[in-house]
Design an enzyme around this catalytic site. Structure first.
Site, mmCIF file in Angstrom:
data_model
loop_
_atom_site.group_PDB
_atom_site.id
_atom_site.type_symbol
_atom_site.label_atom_id
_atom_site.label_comp_id
_atom_site.label_asym_id
_atom_site.label_seq_id
_atom_site.Cartn_x
_atom_site.Cartn_y
_atom_site.Cartn_z
ATOM 1 N N HIS A 103 -52.890 -29.107 -34.419
ATOM 2 C CA HIS A 103 -53.655 -28.814 -35.097
ATOM 3 C C HIS A 103 -54.302 -27.813 -34.955
ATOM 4 O O HIS A 103 -54.635 -27.292 -33.458
ATOM 5 C CB HIS A 103 -54.517 -29.852 -34.757
ATOM 6 C CG HIS A 103 -53.742 -31.175 -35.175
ATOM 7 N ND1 HIS A 103 -55.361 -32.109 -34.575
ATOM 8 C CD2 HIS A 103 -53.889 -31.970 -35.890
ATOM 9 C CE1 HIS A 103 -54.362 -33.405 -35.109
ATOM 10 N NE2 HIS A 103 -53.414 -33.306 -36.271
ATOM 11 N N GLU A 147 -47.975 -34.253 -40.750
ATOM 12 C CA GLU A 147 -47.287 -35.259 -39.370
ATOM 13 C C GLU A 147 -46.141 -34.955 -39.921
ATOM 14 O O GLU A 147 -45.836 -34.784 -38.315
ATOM 15 C CB GLU A 147 -47.326 -36.869 -39.973
ATOM 16 C CG GLU A 147 -48.744 -37.135 -40.596
ATOM 17 C CD GLU A 147 -49.724 -37.476 -39.508
ATOM 18 O OE1 GLU A 147 -48.820 -36.862 -38.215
ATOM 19 O OE2 GLU A 147 -51.452 -37.146 -39.739
#
Length: 613
Positions: free
Chosen positions: A346, A337
């Site tokens: 991602h 995170e």
């Protein structure tokens, strides 16, 4: 003269046990009992501290001798580290505990260049190390009057929940091969390369919610120990990016939650970010905050963060579910995170980190991972170059490190001119690793205005202007640091009087539409912005907790952004965008021109530009 003292705890190592055992990490089916042998090198007559700056342990794994080298993570805490909890009647209690002699170490295995280790030595050795490409865990066995430890592979822990764990951030994956190709061919200027090479520092606050307090039966020591171990591992992971993380504060919501922590992760993140901006930042200086919660988020989500938000007052934040008994797995989720905060998307299928699962995979894997992919590296570099988040360049003062100064911990402390790590690890030609002094004839070791160990020539640009509202900075010739980032005054007209400068940018509605809908997008007719007068759904000006407030007629162009994609025909198509994970996406940017001589302020009101700043 240095005298070597060998402290032999036990030379025996027992073979793997036939039956399983219940350890802190869970039920372990296959493990080895070892008695680590500590080797200490101290000057003759010296008093041994409780936790030495460097330690070495020897034991056997799979019958083979292993030498574990450890060095204290001296930059783990900042000088003004504080802990906050709340009394039963809700009073805030903040303390500044003395943690100079802490027990958290990073390390490596001798003769294994790819090895890593993150160890707590508070009560025996507890943590994890990577040996010959495999992850091992070590922890003391709870036996009376015994120094026995269990060593076992992560794969031998029985998993209570086999469901894949997910990051809640959506729409960040690489969409095709093309972005990967562009990322791998990232070209930077010499000035940008100097900036990328400069050490970065993140001062971190972690908040433990009330469900965490109940989960650990109000044992603040257990919560503190878990969080310290997580941050120790976080430092190990981010060393690859030349980023150093110092825990500046721990807040425990011991009495009650200060926001409505709920299973809807996007709502919780929004509330936590707002609380950080309006409450936490006002009494605790820091760069980033992470909420560690004991609540179960909806679905398989265990974490969520804003993307590309480092240093933003609200959005430099993330939320993590305390989803695993192992500290390392929670630390990896936190690293993931924090990666989003640092502009990393991602990974796609073609991203590579050496054949292992990577940190920024959308699915958090069943095994500990330490590496960022090539995509993550280039994405992070691009974010740094494009955004230059200012807070992470603030070096801790040489008096800001809690622990006594020690040469070789990568932090420049009192009495040091440089610190490039231990002599075996130092790769900086400017610094003498044995003395932490600059080598003869050198002026600097690191910085945007340091090149080949010398101050860069005065007048050399070290930070380019990013827009007509920004100002380029140049080296002074007297310092390794680039001067403080400066920009044109807020409210100065820009883009041919179509906008006004705001914090170094020129926000206008047209460019915001293009960023969302492509180059053919234009600003929608005024009638579309009338939706913001309703105060329903996504159409509003202000939001406080769960309440939304409609725009006043004069403020309607400071709420939700409306655009038209392509040529306008006979039918008006009002297009807007929104995101569950970031409720501010799709709102008109602050500082945007909303009328002649008027701009949108932080309350999303259209006000006179002369009084706005």
């Amino acid at each position: 003269m240095i005298q070597v003292l060998l402290v032999t705890l036990c030379l025996a190592a027992f073979p793997y046990q036939g039956s399983s055992i219940i350890l802190d990490s869970g039920n372990v089916n296959d493990y080895e009992v070892v008695y680590p042998r500590k080797v200490t090198a101290l000057p003759k007559g010296a008093v041994q501290p409780k936790y030495e700056d460097t330690m070495q342990y020897e034991f056997k794994v799979n019958g083979e001798p292993v030498v574990l080298h450890l060095e204290k993570n001296k930059g783990l805490f900042s000088e003004d580290y504080s802990e906050t909890h709340y009394s039963p009647d809700g009073r805030e209690i903040t303390t500044y505990p003395s943690i100079e002699d802490h027990c958290y170490y990073r390390g490596r295995i001798q003769n294994d260049a790819d090895s890593t280790a993150s160890i707590s030595a508070c009560n025996g050795l507890k943590g994890h190390f990577k040996l010959q490409g495999e992850m091992y865990l070590i922890e003391p066995l709870k036996l009376p009057d015994s120094e026995a430890h269990a060593v076992y592979k992560y794969e031998n822990i029985e998993k209570e929940d086999e469901a894949p764990k997910m990051c809640g951030v959506t729409q960040t994956n690489w969409k095709s091969d093309e972005p990967i190709k562009k990322a791998s061919q990232l070209v930077v200027t010499p000035e940008e390369q100097r900036y990328l090479n400069t050490k970065k520092y993140i001062e971190l606050v972690i908040v433990a919610d009330n469900v965490m307090v109940k989960k650990y039966t109000s044992n603040s020591t257990a919560i503190r120990t878990r969080i310290y171990a997580c941050v120790n591992t976080l430092n190990l992971i981010y060393r690859a990016f030349n980023i150093y993380i110092a825990l500046i504060g721990l807040e425990i919501w011991s009495n009650r939650d200060l926001i409505n922590v709920q299973s809807a992760s996007s709502v919780t993140l929004d509330l936590f970010g707002t609380w950080r901006e309006t409450v936490l930042l006002r009494h605790k200086r820091h760069d980033n905050a992470q909420l560690l919660t004991g609540i179960n988020f909806d679905g398989d989500t265990v974490g969520l963060a804003y993307v590309g938000s480092m240093c933003d007052p609200k959005r430099s934040a993330g939320i993590i579910q305390d989803h695993n008994k192992l500290d390392v797995m929670v630390a990896i989720a936190m690293a993931h995170e924090l990666g989003h905060d640092l502009g990393i998307n991602h990974d796609g299928n073609q991203c590579n980190c050496g054949g292992n699962p990577c940190i920024m995979s959308a699915t958090l894997n069943f095994e500990p991972v330490y590496r960022f992919s090539d995509c993550s590296r280039d994405e992070h570099w691009r974010y740094l170059i494009d955004n230059r988040p200012p807070c992470i360049l603030n070096k801790p003062s040489i008096t800001d490190i809690v622990s006594p100064p020690v040469c070789g911990n990568y932090f420049v402390e009192v009495g040091e001119e440089c610190d490039c790590g231990l002599p075996a690890h130092c790769q900086n030609p400017c610094c003498d690793a044995a003395t932490c002094k600059l080598r003869p004839e050198t002026q600097c070791e690191d910085g945007e205005c340091c090149e080949q160990c010398q101050f860069t020539r005065a007048g050399t640009e070290c930070r380019a202007a990013r827009s007509e509202c920004d100002i380029a900075e140049s080296c002074t010739g007297q310092s390794a640091e680039c001067p403080t980032d400066d920009f044109q005054r807020n409210g100065q007209p820009c883009l041919n009087n179509n906008g006004y400068c705001y914090n170094g940018t020129c926000p206008i509605l047209t460019n915001q539409c293009i960023s969302f809908f492509g180059s053919s997008a234009t600003v929608a007719p005024d009638v579309c912005f009338d939706f913001n007068l309703q105060g329903q759904g996504n159409f509003y000006c202000r939001r406080e907790r769960a309440r939304i407030f409609p725009c006043a007629p004069q403020d309607k162009k400071c709420g939700r952004l409306f655009c038209v994609k392509g040529p306008i025909g006979n039918t008006i198509s009002c297009q807007s965008t929104s995101s569950q994970s970031d409720l501010d996406i799709g709102m008109v940017d602050l500082g945007t021109k909303c009328g002649d001589g008027r701009v949108c302020n932080s309350n999303r009101q259209c006000v006179d530009v002369n009084t706005a700043y």
